[in-house]
Design a protein around this motif. Structure first.
Motif, short mmCIF file in Angstrom:
data_model
loop_
_atom_site.label_atom_id
_atom_site.label_comp_id
_atom_site.label_asym_id
_atom_site.label_seq_id
_atom_site.Cartn_x
_atom_site.Cartn_y
_atom_site.Cartn_z
N ARG A 306 0.85 -1.18 0.00
CA ARG A 306 0.00 0.00 0.00
C ARG A 306 0.89 1.24 0.00
N GLN A 307 0.27 2.39 -0.29
CA GLN A 307 0.99 3.66 -0.23
C GLN A 307 0.02 4.74 0.20
N ALA A 308 0.56 5.85 0.67
CA ALA A 308 -0.28 6.98 1.08
C ALA A 308 0.53 8.26 0.99
N GLN A 309 -0.17 9.37 0.74
CA GLN A 309 0.44 10.69 0.71
C GLN A 309 -0.57 11.67 1.29
N ALA A 310 -0.09 12.63 2.08
CA ALA A 310 -1.03 13.57 2.70
C ALA A 310 -0.32 14.85 3.12
N ASP A 335 -3.11 -2.34 4.63
CA ASP A 335 -4.26 -1.53 4.23
C ASP A 335 -4.67 -0.58 5.34
N SER A 338 -2.21 2.36 5.75
CA SER A 338 -2.39 3.41 4.74
C SER A 338 -3.58 4.31 5.08
N GLN A 339 -4.50 3.81 5.90
CA GLN A 339 -5.68 4.59 6.28
C GLN A 339 -5.50 5.30 7.63
N SER A 380 -5.65 14.19 2.22
CA SER A 380 -5.04 13.02 1.60
C SER A 380 -5.03 13.16 0.09
N ASN A 383 -4.53 7.44 -3.66
CA ASN A 383 -4.48 6.09 -3.10
C ASN A 383 -5.20 5.16 -4.06
N ASP A 387 -10.21 0.83 0.10
CA ASP A 387 -10.22 0.54 1.54
C ASP A 387 -10.91 -0.80 1.77
#
Length: 683
Positions: A306-310, A335, A338-339, A380, A383, A387
């Motif tokens: 997973r990945q995330a950017q914010a 998962d 990432s949330q 955010s 993504n 979810d």
């Protein structure tokens, strides 16, 4: 290349493909047994004399413990092959004791009549021995020249790291011969990562029998083995393997378009698959981060990366978070990270007044729907993964986030400007919540989804950028690398993370120091934590953290045919989530930051990754050994393209790329690949 064959057709295909050596056997479906002298004679009569032939000596299927009668049978088989005058170049054999060690006495008995000029290979019985270092030394002493092994894993791709260790330990005293599960798609990875000079493959495919009349009521084959109306063929797969191993052959023996498998993907289709999850996001003006690129290509089903950017909502500064999360044991833990992880980091960095306002806004939400609390903390970005949490799990997570905000606000005793402390506290607090949420309480009954999340695990590599301060918090085997230049403009790199696994000696010392000395031989076994877990730091994985009584009470009921307690589970916890944090002050020379999961680093070195990105930003892409105009707009996509088909000879192979991307079982040859590239200065 050594090809394992059990028919004249397969031997002929091996020769046509360019194989220098064959291992001749029968009954490949049973792991290979002793072949007939008639087959050997036919091969010698019709195929080139230069072909080297190694004969399998194995009198039956099953284990490798043989009684006196069975040893006598194999002695007689060896004698007959030697006396056949068919120019046998080698024998392949192996025997074990009931305790899994090599049966040296039986081997001495079998090899005693074999002339010294005939090579000896110990077969994959080696993958069943408990101490491979001792086994290598024994076989050298017994006069063996080769060991056929998958690295003691289910196939050579999974065992490639152990194979590299074996080759290093052997130090050219004996040849380590990787074998089992080697295919066109994974051959380059195995060669590149092990340093092996020889490899072994059976390269079989299934084909229909020529039998026209079929009595469906009659069956000769043993259940689980061949269908009576199918047979093995090796021609196409052998030729494909030889093509990819023929970099040293000036004129390839075959037209690759004629003899290789029917092409499954066109280049345009492959590019479309690669670009499906890519993103390029421009960020706010007047901040150190100009834009970022990201992409993801799955191999697991479902993908575990997973990945995330914010952007953390701050009144007086631009603070950005970027993360990649590499799950194991399923996608559920990665998962959730990432949330949720960025929320916990943001809470740790918020001043009391902001937390008070967020709590007030949360309590005013209609019907106590707290699912939007995160939006009060963060903005955010991209993504690509849906979810996976159900509505109930989301509700519990939102409630616990609100509780966390209230706890931080009411017990505020730290400096909220301490970014290193905030990152560490957020990692530890979220992991505690993940593990605690799996335990049923009076107000919260057992929830299978929460238990599933806590039983799975995930590594995490997170970058926080605040003006010119860059922090990387790493937990596990993902990595962060900074692409920079020297004062003369030459590309360079700065590592901003360390892996937490068997390849980090300081990490090994840390793990061992946290347990009594009488556990030193059990804490890390087979290069893994308690013999099972590759990363030494991770979220989740309650089987390596909970007390014994918790595991027995809450987890054992769901292990109907197994023990929830890991072997040698004596002084838990064995696994930590505490991140290693590195701070870097950004300068005008720093161009980009790369965050990537080990699907990239298993294949490409940090130096190569930085080189590829610099070149791609200049519009250069090296494909098939020649610099070409870039095919990809996105550097993360270009990096994944190279990770799929960067060969052991140091160049990209577009044919291998198409085959790798089209391969029907991608996890057998590679891991999920996730890349985020953050740019500090447009080049």
């Amino acid at each position: 290349m050594e090809v394992c064959v059990d028919s004249f057709e397969s031997a002929q295909a091996a020769v046509q493909g360019g194989a220098q050596r064959i291992e001749l056997c029968s009954s490949l479906d049973q792991g290979g047994l002793t072949p007939s002298i008639g087959l050997l004679r036919l091969i010698r009569r019709r195929l080139p004399f230069e072909l080297q032939i190694f004969i399998m000596i194995r009198c039956r299927a099953g284990d490798f413990i043989y009684d006196d009668d069975e040893l006598s049978v194999m002695e007689e088989e060896i004698r007959l092959f030697i006396e056949s005058n068919q120019h046998v170049n080698g024998f392949v054999l192996g025997t074990l004791n009931p305790d899994g060690t090599i049966d040296s006495e039986s081997l001495k008995r079998l090899v005693q009549p074999i002339p010294k000029d005939i090579s000896l290979t110990f077969h994959r019985a080696f993958d069943f021995i408990p101490k491979w270092e001792t086994g290598i030394d024994q076989l050298i002493e017994l006069g063996f020249q080769r060991i056929l092994t998958s690295g003691q894993e289910t196939n050579a791709y999974y065992g490639r790291k152990r194979l590299r260790q074996m080759i290093s330990y052997a130090q050219n005293r004996i040849i380590i011969l990787p074998g089992c599960g080697i295919s066109v798609a994974n051959l380059e990875s195995i060669l590149r990562e092990t340093g092996a000079k020889e490899f072994h493959s059976s390269a079989r495919i299934r084909k229909q029998s020529k039998m026209l009349y079929r009595n469906v009521q009659k069956k000769i084959s043993i259940s689980g083995l061949n269908n009576d109306y199918e047979e093995d063929s090796a021609i196409q797969e052998i030729i494909s393997l030889v093509y990819y191993h023929s970099d040293s052959i000036k004129d390839n023996l075959f037209d690759r378009t004629c003899h290789h498998h029917e092409q499954q993907l066109l280049p345009e289709e492959a590019t479309k698959i690669l670009q499906k999850n890519e993103a390029s996001i421009d960020l706010e003006a007047n901040c150190s981060v100009k834009y970022y690129e990201a992409n993801h290509l799955g191999a697991n089903n479902p993908p575990e990366d997973r990945q995330a950017q914010a952007h953390i909502r701050m009144h007086d500064s631009y603070t950005y978070l970027f993360g990649v999360f590499d799950g194991h044991g399923g996608p559920w833990c990665s998962d959730v990270l990432s949330q949720r992880l960025f929320d916990y980091i943001a809470v740790s960095l918020k001043p009391p007044n902001d937390l008070e306002q967020i709590m007030r806004q949360a309590r005013a939400m209609i019907n106590h729907n707290y699912s939007h609390i995160s939006s009060l903390l963060l903005q955010s970005y991209h993504n690509p993964c849906k979810d996976m949490r159900n509505a109930k799990v989301k509700e519990i997570h939102a409630m616990n986030l609100l509780k966390h905000i209230e706890e931080v606000y009411t017990t505020f005793d730290s400096d909220y400007t301490d970014i290193i402390g905030a990152l560490e506290n957020a990692f530890i607090k979220l992991d505690r919540d993940i593990c605690a949420e799996a335990i049923p309480t009076e107000t919260q009954p057992f929830n299978k989804g929460l238990l599933q999340i806590s039983m799975a695990g995930s590594c995490a590599c997170v970058a926080l950028i605040n003006e010119t301060d860059l922090y990387v918090a790493n937990c596990g085997d993902a990595r962060a690398v900074l692409g920079t230049t020297d004062d003369n403009g030459n590309p360079s790199l700065i590592p901003l993370s360390n892996v937490h696994n068997i390849h980090n000696q300081l990490e090994i010392k840390r793990v061992l120091s946290e347990h009594p000395s009488n556990e030193y031989h059990s804490v890390i076994r087979r290069d893994r934590l308690l013999g099972l877990l590759s990363p030494f730091r991770a979220f989740g994985n309650i089987r390596f953290k909970w007390p014994k009584n918790y595991l027995k009470e809450y987890l054992q009921p769901y292990y109907k045919n197994a023990d929830a307690l890991v072997q040698f589970y004596l002084t838990p916890p064995y696994l930590t989530v505490r991140p290693e944090i590195i701070k870097h002050k950004l300068t005008k020379n720093d161009k980009f930051l790369v965050l990537a999961t080990d699907g990239v680093w298993d294949v490409l070195s940090p130096e190569k990754v930085v080189e590829l990105i610099f070149n791609h930003q200049k519009g250069i892409q090296s494909l098939d050994q020649f610099p070409l105009q870039s095919l990809d707009r996105n550097s993360a996509t270009n990096l994944i393209r190279h990770a799929l088909a960067y060969t052991s000879k140091g160049h990209f192979d577009s044919k291998l790329f198409l085959d790798t991307l089209a391969f029907h079982k991608p996890r057998s040859m590679r891991d999920d690949i996730t890349v985020t590239i953050v740019y500090f200065d447009r080049m």
